[in-house]
Design a protein around this motif. Structure first.
Motif, PDB file in Angstrom:
ATOM      1  N   GLY A 106       0.784  -1.233   0.000  1.00 39.37           N
ATOM      2  CA  GLY A 106       0.000   0.000   0.000  1.00 39.37           C
ATOM      3  C   GLY A 106       0.808   1.271   0.000  1.00 39.37           C
ATOM      4  N   LYS A 107       2.141   1.168  -0.118  1.00 33.02           N
ATOM      5  CA  LYS A 107       2.985   2.362  -0.113  1.00 33.02           C
ATOM      6  C   LYS A 107       3.426   2.713  -1.533  1.00 33.02           C
ATOM      7  CE  LYS A 107       4.842   1.976   4.577  1.00 33.02           C
ATOM      8  NZ  LYS A 107       6.063   1.925   5.415  1.00 33.02           N
ATOM      9  N   ALA A 108       3.675   4.009  -1.758  1.00 32.92           N
ATOM     10  CA  ALA A 108       4.180   4.456  -3.049  1.00 32.92           C
ATOM     11  C   ALA A 108       5.617   3.974  -3.193  1.00 32.92           C
ATOM     12  CB  ALA A 108       4.125   5.971  -3.135  1.00 32.92           C
ATOM     13  N   LYS A 109       5.893   3.262  -4.264  1.00 37.04           N
ATOM     14  CA  LYS A 109       7.226   2.681  -4.442  1.00 37.04           C
ATOM     15  C   LYS A 109       7.516   2.474  -5.919  1.00 37.04           C
ATOM     16  CE  LYS A 109       4.993  -1.755  -3.491  1.00 37.04           C
ATOM     17  NZ  LYS A 109       3.695  -1.121  -3.192  1.00 37.04           N
ATOM     18  N   VAL A 110       8.792   2.524  -6.259  1.00 41.18           N
ATOM     19  CA  VAL A 110       9.266   2.197  -7.593  1.00 41.18           C
ATOM     20  C   VAL A 110      10.542   1.389  -7.409  1.00 41.18           C
ATOM     21  CG1 VAL A 110      10.251   3.077  -9.729  1.00 41.18           C
ATOM     22  CG2 VAL A 110       8.268   4.196  -8.737  1.00 41.18           C
ATOM     23  N   GLY A 113      14.611  -3.657  -9.458  1.00 37.68           N
ATOM     24  CA  GLY A 113      15.353  -4.880  -9.209  1.00 37.68           C
ATOM     25  C   GLY A 113      16.621  -4.660  -8.427  1.00 37.68           C
ATOM     26  N   ALA A 114      17.076  -3.392  -8.366  1.00 35.84           N
ATOM     27  CA  ALA A 114      18.286  -3.069  -7.605  1.00 35.84           C
ATOM     28  C   ALA A 114      18.118  -1.809  -6.783  1.00 35.84           C
ATOM     29  CB  ALA A 114      19.483  -2.929  -8.548  1.00 35.84           C
ATOM     30  N   THR A 115      17.436  -0.814  -7.328  1.00 33.26           N
ATOM     31  CA  THR A 115      17.248   0.469  -6.648  1.00 33.26           C
ATOM     32  C   THR A 115      15.768   0.688  -6.357  1.00 33.26           C
ATOM     33  OG1 THR A 115      19.167   1.377  -7.773  1.00 33.26           O
ATOM     34  CG2 THR A 115      17.653   2.940  -6.772  1.00 33.26           C
ATOM     35  N   LEU A 116      15.509   1.118  -5.144  1.00 29.42           N
ATOM     36  CA  LEU A 116      14.136   1.315  -4.684  1.00 29.42           C
ATOM     37  C   LEU A 116      13.923   2.772  -4.309  1.00 29.42           C
ATOM     38  CD1 LEU A 116      11.373   0.132  -3.584  1.00 29.42           C
ATOM     39  CD2 LEU A 116      12.572  -0.110  -1.379  1.00 29.42           C
ATOM     40  N   PHE A 117      12.816   3.357  -4.788  1.00 27.80           N
ATOM     41  CA  PHE A 117      12.411   4.698  -4.395  1.00 27.80           C
ATOM     42  C   PHE A 117      11.138   4.609  -3.559  1.00 27.80           C
ATOM     43  CE2 PHE A 117      15.027   6.036  -8.013  1.00 27.80           C
ATOM     44  CZ  PHE A 117      15.702   7.102  -7.443  1.00 27.80           C
ATOM     45  N   LEU A 118      11.131   5.319  -2.437  1.00 23.63           N
ATOM     46  CA  LEU A 118       9.954   5.361  -1.566  1.00 23.63           C
ATOM     47  C   LEU A 118       9.588   6.804  -1.247  1.00 23.63           C
ATOM     48  CD1 LEU A 118      10.826   2.545   1.020  1.00 23.63           C
ATOM     49  CD2 LEU A 118       9.238   2.373  -0.912  1.00 23.63           C
ATOM     50  N   ALA A 119       8.303   7.027  -1.027  1.00 23.75           N
ATOM     51  CA  ALA A 119       7.848   8.353  -0.607  1.00 23.75           C
ATOM     52  C   ALA A 119       7.985   8.526   0.895  1.00 23.75           C
ATOM     53  CB  ALA A 119       6.405   8.578  -1.041  1.00 23.75           C
ATOM     54  N   HIS A 120       8.088   7.395   1.619  1.00 25.32           N
ATOM     55  CA  HIS A 120       8.206   7.451   3.073  1.00 25.32           C
ATOM     56  C   HIS A 120       9.465   6.700   3.504  1.00 25.32           C
ATOM     57  CE1 HIS A 120       3.887   7.953   2.212  1.00 25.32           C
ATOM     58  NE2 HIS A 120       3.907   8.789   3.242  1.00 25.32           N
ATOM     59  N   LYS A 121      10.105   7.203   4.542  1.00 28.43           N
ATOM     60  CA  LYS A 121      11.346   6.613   5.030  1.00 28.43           C
ATOM     61  C   LYS A 121      11.039   5.387   5.883  1.00 28.43           C
ATOM     62  CE  LYS A 121      15.593   7.905   7.459  1.00 28.43           C
ATOM     63  NZ  LYS A 121      16.284   9.000   8.213  1.00 28.43           N
ATOM     64  N   LEU A 122      11.808   4.315   5.669  1.00 29.00           N
ATOM     65  CA  LEU A 122      11.672   3.130   6.503  1.00 29.00           C
ATOM     66  C   LEU A 122      12.223   3.418   7.900  1.00 29.00           C
ATOM     67  CD1 LEU A 122      12.761   0.336   3.981  1.00 29.00           C
ATOM     68  CD2 LEU A 122      10.439   1.015   4.598  1.00 29.00           C
ATOM     69  N   GLU A 123      11.794   2.620   8.838  1.00 27.50           N
ATOM     70  CA  GLU A 123      12.145   2.872  10.244  1.00 27.50           C
ATOM     71  C   GLU A 123      13.643   2.802  10.483  1.00 27.50           C
ATOM     72  OE1 GLU A 123      11.035   1.091  14.682  1.00 27.50           O
ATOM     73  OE2 GLU A 123       9.896   0.465  12.902  1.00 27.50           O
ATOM     74  N   ASN A 124      14.318   1.859   9.825  1.00 29.00           N
ATOM     75  CA  ASN A 124      15.753   1.661  10.040  1.00 29.00           C
ATOM     76  C   ASN A 124      16.559   2.054   8.815  1.00 29.00           C
ATOM     77  OD1 ASN A 124      15.293   0.488  12.641  1.00 29.00           O
ATOM     78  ND2 ASN A 124      14.716  -1.438  11.603  1.00 29.00           N
ATOM     79  N   GLN A 125      17.819   2.429   9.051  1.00 32.56           N
ATOM     80  CA  GLN A 125      18.740   2.750   7.962  1.00 32.56           C
ATOM     81  C   GLN A 125      18.958   1.522   7.075  1.00 32.56           C
ATOM     82  OE1 GLN A 125      20.037   5.865   7.864  1.00 32.56           O
ATOM     83  NE2 GLN A 125      21.659   5.755   6.319  1.00 32.56           N
ATOM     84  N   ASN A 378     -10.322  12.149 -12.339  1.00 30.64           N
ATOM     85  CA  ASN A 378     -10.001  10.760 -12.624  1.00 30.64           C
ATOM     86  C   ASN A 378      -9.417  10.104 -11.370  1.00 30.64           C
ATOM     87  OD1 ASN A 378      -8.066   8.484 -13.530  1.00 30.64           O
ATOM     88  ND2 ASN A 378      -9.247   8.895 -15.382  1.00 30.64           N
ATOM     89  N   LYS A 379     -10.097   9.096 -10.880  1.00 34.50           N
ATOM     90  CA  LYS A 379      -9.723   8.473  -9.605  1.00 34.50           C
ATOM     91  C   LYS A 379      -8.301   7.904  -9.654  1.00 34.50           C
ATOM     92  CE  LYS A 379     -11.226   4.897  -6.347  1.00 34.50           C
ATOM     93  NZ  LYS A 379     -12.239   3.842  -6.073  1.00 34.50           N
ATOM     94  N   ASP A 380      -7.981   7.194 -10.744  1.00 35.28           N
ATOM     95  CA  ASP A 380      -6.661   6.568 -10.858  1.00 35.28           C
ATOM     96  C   ASP A 380      -5.548   7.601 -10.976  1.00 35.28           C
ATOM     97  OD1 ASP A 380      -7.831   4.086 -10.738  1.00 35.28           O
ATOM     98  OD2 ASP A 380      -8.010   3.890 -12.922  1.00 35.28           O
ATOM     99  N   GLU A 386      -1.558  11.479  -5.330  1.00 37.00           N
ATOM    100  CA  GLU A 386      -1.720  11.509  -3.866  1.00 37.00           C
ATOM    101  C   GLU A 386      -0.862  10.449  -3.186  1.00 37.00           C
ATOM    102  OE1 GLU A 386      -5.901  11.066  -3.332  1.00 37.00           O
ATOM    103  OE2 GLU A 386      -6.340  13.200  -3.735  1.00 37.00           O
ATOM    104  N   ASN A 387      -0.614   9.352  -3.886  1.00 36.49           N
ATOM    105  CA  ASN A 387       0.207   8.276  -3.324  1.00 36.49           C
ATOM    106  C   ASN A 387       1.625   8.752  -3.023  1.00 36.49           C
ATOM    107  OD1 ASN A 387       0.066   5.675  -2.425  1.00 36.49           O
ATOM    108  ND2 ASN A 387       0.732   4.752  -4.348  1.00 36.49           N
ATOM    109  N   TRP A 388       2.067   9.767  -3.771  1.00 42.44           N
ATOM    110  CA  TRP A 388       3.407  10.327  -3.568  1.00 42.44           C
ATOM    111  C   TRP A 388       3.356  11.684  -2.856  1.00 42.44           C
ATOM    112  CZ3 TRP A 388       7.763   7.577  -4.416  1.00 42.44           C
ATOM    113  CH2 TRP A 388       7.643   6.426  -5.180  1.00 42.44           C
ATOM    114  N   GLY A 389       2.223  12.022  -2.312  1.00 41.99           N
ATOM    115  CA  GLY A 389       2.097  13.263  -1.547  1.00 41.99           C
ATOM    116  C   GLY A 389       1.938  14.499  -2.399  1.00 41.99           C
ATOM    117  N   LEU A 390       1.418  14.344  -3.633  1.00 38.16           N
ATOM    118  CA  LEU A 390       1.261  15.470  -4.553  1.00 38.16           C
ATOM    119  C   LEU A 390      -0.212  15.769  -4.779  1.00 38.16           C
ATOM    120  CD1 LEU A 390       3.856  14.434  -7.293  1.00 38.16           C
ATOM    121  CD2 LEU A 390       4.266  15.787  -5.251  1.00 38.16           C
TER     122      LEU A 390
END
Length: 794
Positions: A106-110, A113-125, A378-380, A386-390
């Motif tokens: 349910g989180k915004a992510k891209v 296979g090697a690099t991950l982008f998230l809109a929210h920071k994970l709890e641990n480094q 348009n809902k989608d 909104e999933n990325w805070g925009l």
């Protein structure tokens, strides 16, 4: 092995750039246009370090096509590096294993296979995860934070651009080139067999205070007839033996669209021996005919089974050493895009097309507002943002300024050209006129009009030698070879048709072999009812310029100043070769010009030829004035996206090296000029919107924080929406204040002698453009230096 066009093109991946940041790729290549954002030219200019905003002029409220994205001040993009133990070859399996963990549901992510982008920071480094494959193998996943990127970072900007690509796709729009179009809402232009697809050009950028979306209306022109119909018409109207050659000449190099998948291809060849009934090998190794493939894949029935196949060579993404990939396409299913040269010269066609494409400011504003509303409704599409805070906002407004109009040093206004007295006297005493035997009476009438309009303009003409000739380019060249001599001042040719070969032959001979200014006029132009005097006036002005005369001037407050314009054009004859045009002023009033043209091959540094051109320009200035210029202002046109660093690293040092060798060292200013930009500006008027007044400057909010830049509207648009010109001062030893820089640039837009009014770019840029156009289209060689100090290319 030739491939069918069914395979989906790879869209976007990621790669690690030299700075350590991950840079997204398109088609295996890093998108270079975002590299410009890493170049900060303003920090080296002390005089504009604190403020690059001017203050002169009348303030005006301006509405733009910029949309706020509602980014929170603390918004960041989090970049993670993901490793698997043991390593997994399957990219799809790596993505599936990672996405199945609760941390990412349910989180915004891209993830590629090697690099991950998230809109929210994970709890641990560093996050350690484990999972089990269907085979029962245990896999450990390590997710490590590598970068926290703010919204102004070039990687974030590129990421947001890719995000909006997804948003527009949610609105059922298709990407063609850089823009997005709606095939479901076509506009028919049946009288010309054309179809328009409405669409938008969008770009997310970091402007002065925040990240915003810039959007503008775009149209894609498609021809109603398919390639097979075009080939059939060509076959019926040409000799059978020459048909294959003529067909390849007309089609190779054109861009066409396949409507079954809305993708564009370039025609690189025609394979006459392959038919739709022939077979090819699919990826699974099975053989299938093209006819059956299109029926199974797209439910398309091919009606002509004897048509040849079009060949398109695809670019190798990420592997330059691999063999070129080739696809075979059915002419019956392909539709040409854009307009042919013949179509663009058809006044009625272009007028009918303009009714749909030249939108008024009010219409353009409404289309853009509708785009924002559609994204919100348009809902989608809305969820993707909104999933990325925009959140899509409304069109922004800002304050611009209208600078004072320029005083033209001329005896009359631009509106009364027939009684205009030029600032220098010009005499034409020894000249030739070539015309066909059928048009001698028309030629005599025209020459009488030319002499009548010339006298009030301070232009004195002796009657020329008239040489009637037969039609055809060879006849023109033969007569020119017999009668042209160095004593002549001008050759005037009356052409019966606008066939390019005749014009090219005349220009080539008189620019290379016998360098004499020339003027070509079409019989059709002279035959317009009641227009002879008007035509004669305009041609008289061109001839005056080609003989070295000066038409008008503006007040130039800077002393000992040389102004330069640079532009580049691709040569149409030699592939991979381009023409660099360099035009520099010769006098204090900036009314006389020195021109130089140099050819360069693809991959050759532009800086090398600029050094040669600059040395020649300074030497000519010194000959005309008796001393070196104290200041040099250069307007550099023809700089593409992603080339700013190249200009700073290679061109600026080479130009400076020439000036350092001069005693006294003239101070240099270099300004990049861009005619094509997405930004549009409107002002409110009587409850609606109109174009801003001529002289409007925008140097706040819509500009870049790390550049000394501004927009200038210097032309009057009588139809549609005006296009502002974007200026980026990348080097400035003269330390001109923003007011002075903007005002001087506005002055330069008044000095183009081939148009009785203001133009979009400074005059030296337009002269350089005209020079490179003539050379790249007609001459294909550097013109003789004997013509260098005359505007022979107007």
């Amino acid at each position: 092995m030739p491939r069918p066009p069914s395979h989906t093109h790879r869209t976007n991946g990621f790669s690690v750039g030299p700075s350590g940041y991950t840079v997204m790729e398109r088609g295996g290549r890093i998108q270079c246009k975002f590299r410009d954002l890493e170049v900060n030219t303003r920090k080296a200019m002390v005089h504009v370090k604190d403020s690059k905003t001017g203050s002169s002029g009348i303030p005006v409220n301006v509405i733009t096509n910029l949309f706020s994205l509602g980014l929170p001040r603390e918004w960041q993009l989090y970049q993670y590096h993901v490793t698997f133990n043991p390593e997994l070859e399957s990219r799809r399996l790596r993505i599936a294993l990672l996405y199945n963990h609760v941390e990412f549901l349910g989180k915004a992510k891209v993830f590629d296979g090697a690099t991950l982008f998230l809109a929210h920071k994970l709890e641990n480094q560093v996050t350690e995860l484990s999972c089990e494959t269907r085979r029962g193998d245990m896999v450990k996943i390590t997710v490590q934070l590598t970068h926290q990127l703010f919204s102004s970072n070039p990687v974030c900007i590129q990421f947001l651009n890719l995000l909006f690509k997804k948003v527009l796709q949610k609105l059922s729009m298709y990407q063609i080139g850089q823009n997005f179009y709606s095939p479901s809402d076509p506009v028919e232009v049946p009288q010309h067999k054309l179809v328009l697809w409405p669409g938008f050009a969008v770009s997310v950028g970091h402007f002065e205070n925040k990240v915003m979306l810039c959007a503008d209306v775009s149209h894609k022109v498609l021809r109603s007839e398919n390639v097979l119909e075009f080939m059939t018409n060509l076959y019926n109207n040409s000799e059978r033996t020459c048909f294959p050659e003529n067909c390849e000449k007309e089609l190779v190099g054109l861009i066409f669209l396949t409507r079954y998948n809305n993708k564009t291809y370039r025609i690189d060849d025609i394979e006459w021996s392959i038919k739709p009934t022939d077979t090819f090998q699919k990826r699974d190794g099975t053989q299938i005919s093209y006819e059956d493939y299109y029926k199974q894949q797209y439910d398309v029935v091919i009606t002509d089974l004897n048509q040849p196949m079009l060949v398109s060579q695809l670019k190798n993404r990420g592997n330059c050493s691999a063999e070129p990939r080739v696809v075979h396409l059915i002419p019956e299913l392909c539709y040409m895009t854009g307009l042919s040269r013949h179509a663009t010269s058809d006044f009625r066609l272009m007028k009918d097309l303009a009714q749909h494409t030249h939108l008024s400011p009010q219409q353009r504003h409404q289309r853009l507002s509708r785009l924002a509303d559609n994204i919100q409704r348009n809902k989608d599409a809305r969820f993707e943002l909104e999933n990325w805070g925009l959140q899509m906002g409304c069109q922004a407004s800002l304050t611009g300024r209208v600078v004072s109009p320029e005083k033209i040093l001329i005896t009359t206004s631009f509106k009364d050209l027939r009684n205009m007295k030029t600032i220098s006297e010009t005499r034409l005493e020894r000249w030739l006129v070539l015309c066909s035997y059928n048009h001698t009476d028309l030629t005599h009438n025209f020459l009488n009009c030319l002499r009548r309009v010339g006298s009030p303009m301070n232009f004195h003409l002796q009657y020329p030698t008239i040489l009637p000739i037969k039609e055809g380019p060879m006849s023109f060249v033969k007569v020119l070879q017999q009668h042209v001599n160095p004593e002549l001042q001008l050759v005037l040719c009356i052409l019966s048709s606008n066939k390019k070969d005749c014009y090219d032959s005349v220009k080539k001979f008189l620019s290379l072999h016998q360098p004499i200014p020339s003027q070509c006029v079409l019989v059709r132009t002279l035959s317009k009812q009641g227009m002879m005097m008007s035509v004669a006036t305009k041609i008289a002005m061109q001839i005056i310029c080609k003989l070295g005369g000066e038409l008008w001037a503006v007040e130039i407050p800077l002393r000992s100043l040389m102004v330069v314009g640079i532009d580049v054009n691709k040569d149409t004859l030699t592939k991979g070769s381009s023409v660099v045009g360099f035009v520099a002023s010769l006098n204090a009033s900036i009314t006389k010009w020195h021109s130089r043209c140099i050819f360069q091959c693809a991959g050759t540094s532009m800086a090398d030829c600029l050094r040669i051109c600059m040395e020649g320009a300074i030497n000519n200035w010194e000959k005309c004035n008796g001393h070196l210029p104290a200041r040099i202002i250069i307007y550099r046109d023809g700089v593409g996206d992603g080339q700013l660093k190249m200009v700073m690293d290679y061109e600026v040092p080479q130009l400076l090296s020439v000036l350092d060798e001069c005693s006294g060292g003239p101070k240099m200013t270099l300004i990049i000029v861009k005619k094509k930009c997405l930004s549009r500006f409107f002002v409110e008027s009587n409850g609606g919107l109109r174009n801003p007044p001529v002289g409007t400057v925008i140097d706040t909010e819509a500009t870049q924080p790390s550049w000394y830049d501004f927009f200038l509207i210097s032309q009057l648009a009588r139809q549609g929406t005006v296009n502002p010109t974007y200026y980026n001062v990348v080097y400035d030893e003269n330390k001109l204040s923003p007011d002075h820089m903007q005002r001087f640039t506005f002055k330069m837009c008044h000095l183009y002698y081939n148009w009785p009014g203001l133009i979009r770019v400074p005059a030296p840029c337009q002269y350089a453009n005209k020079l490179t156009f003539l050379v790249s289209q007609s001459i294909h060689q550097a013109p003789s230096l004997e013509l260098a100090n005359k505007l022979f290319y107007l």
